[in-house]
Scaffold this motif. Structure first.
Motif, PDB file in Angstrom:
ATOM      1  N   LEU A 184      39.113-180.330 -47.679  1.00 40.43           N
ATOM      2  CA  LEU A 184      38.085-180.245 -46.649  1.00 40.43           C
ATOM      3  C   LEU A 184      36.722-179.922 -47.251  1.00 40.43           C
ATOM      4  O   LEU A 184      35.691-180.386 -46.753  1.00 40.43           O
ATOM      5  CB  LEU A 184      38.470-179.197 -45.609  1.00 40.43           C
ATOM      6  N   LEU A 185      36.695-179.159 -48.331  1.00 41.30           N
ATOM      7  CA  LEU A 185      35.432-178.893 -49.021  1.00 41.30           C
ATOM      8  C   LEU A 185      34.827-180.183 -49.556  1.00 41.30           C
ATOM      9  O   LEU A 185      33.625-180.436 -49.395  1.00 41.30           O
ATOM     10  CB  LEU A 185      35.649-177.890 -50.155  1.00 41.30           C
ATOM     11  N   ALA A 186      35.643-181.022 -50.153  1.00 37.88           N
ATOM     12  CA  ALA A 186      35.139-182.287 -50.689  1.00 37.88           C
ATOM     13  C   ALA A 186      34.616-183.176 -49.560  1.00 37.88           C
ATOM     14  O   ALA A 186      33.536-183.784 -49.674  1.00 37.88           O
ATOM     15  CB  ALA A 186      36.242-182.995 -51.461  1.00 37.88           C
ATOM     16  N   ASP A 246      37.344-186.084 -40.349  1.00 40.76           N
ATOM     17  CA  ASP A 246      37.659-185.694 -41.722  1.00 40.76           C
ATOM     18  C   ASP A 246      38.829-184.709 -41.759  1.00 40.76           C
ATOM     19  O   ASP A 246      39.685-184.779 -42.649  1.00 40.76           O
ATOM     20  CB  ASP A 246      36.426-185.076 -42.384  1.00 40.76           C
ATOM     21  N   VAL A 247      38.857-183.789 -40.784  1.00 36.52           N
ATOM     22  CA  VAL A 247      39.980-182.852 -40.701  1.00 36.52           C
ATOM     23  C   VAL A 247      41.266-183.619 -40.416  1.00 36.52           C
ATOM     24  O   VAL A 247      42.311-183.365 -41.036  1.00 36.52           O
ATOM     25  CB  VAL A 247      39.724-181.792 -39.622  1.00 36.52           C
ATOM     26  N   SER A 256      34.578-179.907 -31.349  1.00 37.39           N
ATOM     27  CA  SER A 256      33.674-178.968 -32.019  1.00 37.39           C
ATOM     28  C   SER A 256      34.456-177.813 -32.636  1.00 37.39           C
ATOM     29  O   SER A 256      34.101-177.313 -33.711  1.00 37.39           O
ATOM     30  CB  SER A 256      32.615-178.451 -31.041  1.00 37.39           C
ATOM     31  N   TRP A 257      35.530-177.367 -31.972  1.00 43.96           N
ATOM     32  CA  TRP A 257      36.357-176.287 -32.506  1.00 43.96           C
ATOM     33  C   TRP A 257      37.081-176.743 -33.766  1.00 43.96           C
ATOM     34  O   TRP A 257      37.095-176.025 -34.777  1.00 43.96           O
ATOM     35  CB  TRP A 257      37.365-175.838 -31.454  1.00 43.96           C
ATOM     36  N   ILE A 258      37.668-177.921 -33.745  1.00 48.53           N
ATOM     37  CA  ILE A 258      38.362-178.441 -34.931  1.00 48.53           C
ATOM     38  C   ILE A 258      37.387-178.590 -36.086  1.00 48.53           C
ATOM     39  O   ILE A 258      37.677-178.203 -37.227  1.00 48.53           O
ATOM     40  CB  ILE A 258      39.032-179.791 -34.609  1.00 48.53           C
ATOM     41  N   GLY A 259      36.207-179.151 -35.803  1.00 49.14           N
ATOM     42  CA  GLY A 259      35.216-179.313 -36.869  1.00 49.14           C
ATOM     43  C   GLY A 259      34.783-177.990 -37.452  1.00 49.14           C
ATOM     44  O   GLY A 259      34.650-177.846 -38.679  1.00 49.14           O
ATOM     45  N   ALA A 304      36.500-175.092 -45.532  1.00 51.80           N
ATOM     46  CA  ALA A 304      35.744-175.607 -46.668  1.00 51.80           C
ATOM     47  C   ALA A 304      34.926-174.498 -47.321  1.00 51.80           C
ATOM     48  O   ALA A 304      34.868-174.384 -48.553  1.00 51.80           O
ATOM     49  CB  ALA A 304      34.828-176.736 -46.198  1.00 51.80           C
ATOM     50  N   VAL A 305      34.301-173.647 -46.506  1.00 49.37           N
ATOM     51  CA  VAL A 305      33.521-172.525 -47.045  1.00 49.37           C
ATOM     52  C   VAL A 305      34.439-171.549 -47.794  1.00 49.37           C
ATOM     53  O   VAL A 305      34.072-171.006 -48.854  1.00 49.37           O
ATOM     54  CB  VAL A 305      32.748-171.812 -45.911  1.00 49.37           C
TER      55      VAL A 305
END
Length: 398
Positions: free
Chosen positions: A227-229, A261-262, A202-205, A212-213
């Protein structure tokens, strides 16, 4: 006192957490090692957290019903012992006794357990600095011996094969437990995605979504277009994220779902994603080192699905731990939390005197307690256990 399980009887272990639940069961004659292949394995849904807390009791009940359906001869075979490791045991599960009751109601005892005492009431040594270790009053014939443990305990037992030391378990959440398995029980982190769980899925996500933000907002540092994509593909447009995330009861799991994804972006060379994974490894090493308090042997392991990300995370973890505690022997995990639950059940079946309860981490139920008056303060075996201290534990390891 050591004893053999009844011929044909089962030992049953369950691992109940935020990413899913599992049951493993073995019969006599199979190796008692925590890494031996069990005879039956079943999977179930994760626990859900609502206003009343965790529904771990329902998850366990469902898995046990499926186990009974899977083994038509269960009533004839009997169950020598059962153990469950549950996430959020001390704060989100209303009462461990409810889990003991579900285990006893669903699982038939062996003839040996069902007719009376074999070795007398199970005893649990205590230290003067800790609350009384609870041994729950279970009437003869009401089911097999049972153990209910925090998921950190079963992760520890699985990773170190029942040896004392420290283990950090990392999945959706992250928690470390350092223990000598008798008197010293030191917990670090496991405070949930809002307060802790540093280095967890959860921390990595969450760190990935923040990056991304940052890219979406056009900030000049900390942003990642990669990461935004990936996040936009998974969660939709950024302005919709607060509504999609903040209103979810399973926010930790949703955040953790972005971890792959990360990891993928990091393996593709994204600098920010690599920094996130290195930061996770450093946090986990710091957590594990803090669990190695006086009285805990300098033996340690890490366990959990997030570690499968590989050297981009584990390299930083090992490097930081070597700096913080160069004296510690870091070993590969011998098994999983499910292996730990099965190990605990097997020990409870064959060496009940060697299993030491310690609230809130581990409580024991035994069918060998004689019928006595539970209101009689002169009977310490049958007295209600002292209240466990508040110990929030909203975490889970894969």
């Amino acid at each position: 006192m050591s004893r053999s399980t009844a011929d044909g009887a089962w030992v049953v272990g369950l691992d109940v957490g935020g990413s899913g639940s599992r049951l493993a069961a073995r019969r006599p004659g199979a190796p008692s090692s925590s890494v031996a292949a069990p005879d039956v394995t079943l999977t179930g849904r994760p626990v859900a957290i609502g206003p009343a807390g965790s529904d771990a009791v329902d998850v366990v009940r469902d898995l046990l019903a499926r186990f009974r359906a899977h083994v038509p001869s269960l009533d004839a075979d009997g169950v020598a012992a059962a153990a469950v490791g549950a996430t959020g045991l001390a704060s989100l599960v209303r009462d461990p006794a409810e889990l003991h009751a579900v285990l006893r109601a669903a699982l038939p005892p062996t003839a040996e357990n069902g007719v009376g005492a074999v070795t007398g009431p199970m005893t649990t040594p205590t230290s003067s600095s800790t609350p009384r270790d609870p041994v729950l009053d279970v009437r003869p014939g009401s089911g097999p011996p049972t153990a209910v443990a925090a998921d950190a305990v079963t992760a520890h037992l699985g990773a170190l094969g029942g040896r004392p030391g420290a283990v950090v378990a990392v999945g959706t959440g992250a928690i470390a437990l350092g223990t000598d398995l008798r008197d010293v029980w030191h917990r670090v982190d496991g405070w949930g995605h809002l307060l802790g769980d540093l280095g967890s899925g959860s921390w990595i996500g969450a760190q990935g979504l923040r990056a991304a933000v940052a890219a979406h907002d056009g900030r000049d540092n900390g942003g990642s277009t990669a990461l935004l994509a990936a996040a936009t593909e998974r969660f939709g447009p950024v302005p919709a994220w607060p509504g999609r995330l903040y209103t979810r009861a399973d926010r930790a799991q949703v955040l953790a779902s972005f971890t792959p994804d990360v990891a993928a972006a990091a393996h593709d060379g994204d600098t920010v994603a690599r920094q996130v994974l290195a930061g996770a490894g450093t946090h986990l090493a710091t957590t594990l080192a803090a669990a190695l308090v006086d009285g805990v042997p300098p033996l340690a392991a890490a366990t959990g699905g997030v570690l499968a990300i590989g050297p981009l995370l584990t390299g930083a973890f090992r490097a930081r731990l070597a700096v913080l505690r160069p004296d510690v022997e870091l070993v590969d995990a011998a098994g999983t939390p499910l292996d730990g639950a099965l190990h605990l059940a097997a020990r409870l079946a064959t060496e009940p005197g060697a299993v030491v309860g310690h609230a809130p981490w581990l409580t024991l139920g035994t069918p060998h307690a004689p019928p006595t008056d539970p209101t009689d303060p002169s009977d310490p075996t049958d007295r209600a256990p002292d209240p466990a201290p508040a110990d929030p534990h909203p975490t889970e390891e894969d």
